[in-house]
Design a protein around this motif. Structure first.
Motif, PDB file in Angstrom:
ATOM      1  N   SER A 151      37.433  40.383  45.712  1.00 38.97           N
ATOM      2  CA  SER A 151      38.388  41.289  46.122  1.00 38.97           C
ATOM      3  C   SER A 151      38.575  42.637  45.579  1.00 38.97           C
ATOM      4  N   GLY A 152      37.610  43.052  44.788  1.00 39.97           N
ATOM      5  CA  GLY A 152      37.500  44.180  44.135  1.00 39.97           C
ATOM      6  C   GLY A 152      38.513  44.724  43.382  1.00 39.97           C
ATOM      7  N   ASP A 153      39.402  45.695  43.279  1.00 41.59           N
ATOM      8  CA  ASP A 153      40.366  46.201  42.364  1.00 41.59           C
ATOM      9  C   ASP A 153      41.574  45.138  41.989  1.00 41.59           C
ATOM     10  N   VAL A 154      41.825  45.144  40.460  1.00 40.02           N
ATOM     11  CA  VAL A 154      42.929  44.114  40.421  1.00 40.02           C
ATOM     12  C   VAL A 154      44.254  44.963  39.456  1.00 40.02           C
ATOM     13  N   ASP A 155      45.272  44.706  39.752  1.00 37.03           N
ATOM     14  CA  ASP A 155      46.420  45.501  39.157  1.00 37.03           C
ATOM     15  C   ASP A 155      46.688  44.879  37.701  1.00 37.03           C
ATOM     16  N   PRO A 156      46.592  45.964  37.056  1.00 35.92           N
ATOM     17  CA  PRO A 156      46.936  45.638  35.612  1.00 35.92           C
ATOM     18  C   PRO A 156      48.445  44.982  35.345  1.00 35.92           C
ATOM     19  N   ASN A 157      49.089  45.597  36.083  1.00 35.83           N
ATOM     20  CA  ASN A 157      50.587  44.841  35.989  1.00 35.83           C
ATOM     21  C   ASN A 157      50.518  43.327  36.211  1.00 35.83           C
ATOM     22  N   LEU A 158      49.731  43.024  37.250  1.00 35.09           N
ATOM     23  CA  LEU A 158      49.542  41.590  37.747  1.00 35.09           C
ATOM     24  C   LEU A 158      49.060  40.740  36.429  1.00 35.09           C
ATOM     25  N   VAL A 159      48.041  41.368  35.686  1.00 33.45           N
ATOM     26  CA  VAL A 159      47.481  40.704  34.673  1.00 33.45           C
ATOM     27  C   VAL A 159      48.385  40.517  33.413  1.00 33.45           C
ATOM     28  N   ALA A 160      49.220  41.564  33.359  1.00 35.26           N
ATOM     29  CA  ALA A 160      50.366  41.580  32.004  1.00 35.26           C
ATOM     30  C   ALA A 160      51.375  40.495  32.612  1.00 35.26           C
ATOM     31  N   GLN A 161      51.807  40.337  33.713  1.00 34.72           N
ATOM     32  CA  GLN A 161      52.838  39.463  34.251  1.00 34.72           C
ATOM     33  C   GLN A 161      52.143  37.975  33.788  1.00 34.72           C
ATOM     34  N   LEU A 162      50.980  37.862  34.343  1.00 35.77           N
ATOM     35  CA  LEU A 162      50.413  36.571  34.103  1.00 35.77           C
ATOM     36  C   LEU A 162      50.113  36.255  32.528  1.00 35.77           C
TER      37      LEU A 162
END
Ligand code: HMG
Ligand code: MG
Length: 301
Positions: A151-162
């Motif tokens: 799915s391509g790009d990943v949001d750094p904020n999503l990584v941080a939340q996880l």
């Protein structure tokens, strides 16, 4: 320069490195590799995984591997597990530590572990409860932190939340996995900036695959940001069966060579490490992918 004085190396070759090999590797070879890695001074080895053997056949003998290694005091022999069933299998053969793995991409989560990100977190709850009851430390991976093969790009904020969620659940450290090795240094710095707003930097590790040749640069950028735990794979072996075309992690030999040059302590003997890398590369009949090992093997400089 704001670099750590000491780096803890997490050797993932026997798991991340070998899981992607198509040829059958004898259990005795895996055991010998782990014993050689420990002899080089590495004190944290991810020695295998307890996933569904139909999904990753190469790891089907992890119980025999754990039972066959010569345990050395002070060395952590960790196992990657996806669920409670895997946890119980790992503990029955005395894994010292467990690593769980979630993804920052829904598509990768489905392909890799056949469930959504939220479902994977739910699966980890009983596992972490059991580990806490038995005082088994749990490490958490987040895959696809710099991009997803589906799915391509990943949001750094999503990584941080996880990362925050996994830490709150009981993981003692979060390893940020660039599973497909697409990240570049500026992107990784932005990612670590986002993650460090949610979890302490001393609970952050990096796990850089080298597909685009950026792993060492990304590791250096991470060290500059204060990260002091780095995953690596002997001889640069590996990849992920569910990320076609992704190459292995940074070679442990290359990481050690970098750290030596920076006078950062790590506790590993490079010569013995190269012997271990040559052993597994020769056994698999493939070139040692570590540039430092190639150079020192050929004594070219
Ligand atoms: P599923 O099919 O959804 O599981 O797979 P299920 O719960 O429906 O069970 C189906 C069958 O699997 C059952 O057997 C279970 O007993 C068995 P059946 O009744 O059909 O005979 N099963 C197991 N067997 C042994 N050990 C287990 C286990 N769990 C269920 N632990 C599952 C879900 C997660 C199990 C599957 O998708 C799986 O095994 N995936 C593994 C994927 C994998 O190992 N990928 C590579 C590692 S991740 C990685 O490399 C990335 C990382 O390096 C970081 C980075 O680079 O970013 C960590
Ligand atoms: Mg990996």
């Amino acid at each position: 320069m704001n670099l750590p004085q000491k780096v803890r190396i997490v050797e993932v070759g026997p798991r991340d490195g070998l899981q992607n090999e198509k040829q059958a590797i004898p259990t005795a070879t895996k055991i010998q590799l782990i014993d050689m890695l420990v002899d080089s001074g590495l004190n944290y080895i991810e020695a295998g995984s307890f996933v569904n053997p139909k999904w990753v056949p190469q790891m089907a003998d992890s119980a025999e591997v754990f039972s066959g290694i010569t345990r050395t005091a002070g060395v952590t022999y960790a196992a990657l597990v996806p669920n409670l069933q895997g946890y119980e299998r790992a503990i029955s053969v005395k894994a010292n530590e467990i690593a769980i793995f979630a993804a920052a991409s829904e598509a990768f989560s489905q392909k890799n572990i056949n469930c959504s990100i939220n479902e994977s977190i739910k699966r980890f709850e009983p596992l972490i409860a059991a580990a806490q009851a038995q005082k088994i430390p749990v490490r958490g991976y987040i895959s696809c932190v710099a991009g997803c093969p589906y799915s391509g790009d990943v949001d750094p904020n999503l990584v941080a939340q996880l990362a925050q969620d996994l830490l709150a659940m009981g993981c003692y450290e979060i390893s940020l996995g660039d599973t497909i090795g697409v990240g570049t240094a500026g992107q990784i710095k932005n990612l670590i900036t986002a993650v460090s707003q949610k979890i302490p930097i001393d609970k952050t590790a990096v796990h850089m695959h080298d597909t685009y040749g950026q792993a060492l640069t990304n590791i250096y950028a991470s060290l500059e940001m204060g990260v002091s735990v780095v995953d690596s794979s002997i001889a640069g072996l590996g990849g992920c069966p569910y990320a076609a075309g992704a190459s292995g992690n940074i070679a442990t030999e290359d990481l050690v060579y970098l750290l030596n040059g920076l006078n950062i302590a790590h506790g590993v003997n490079l010569e013995k490490l190269i012997q271990a890398g040559n052993f597994i590369s020769n056994t698999l009949n493939k070139p040692n992918q570590s540039k430092a090992a190639q150079a020192l093997n050929n004594k070219c400089i």
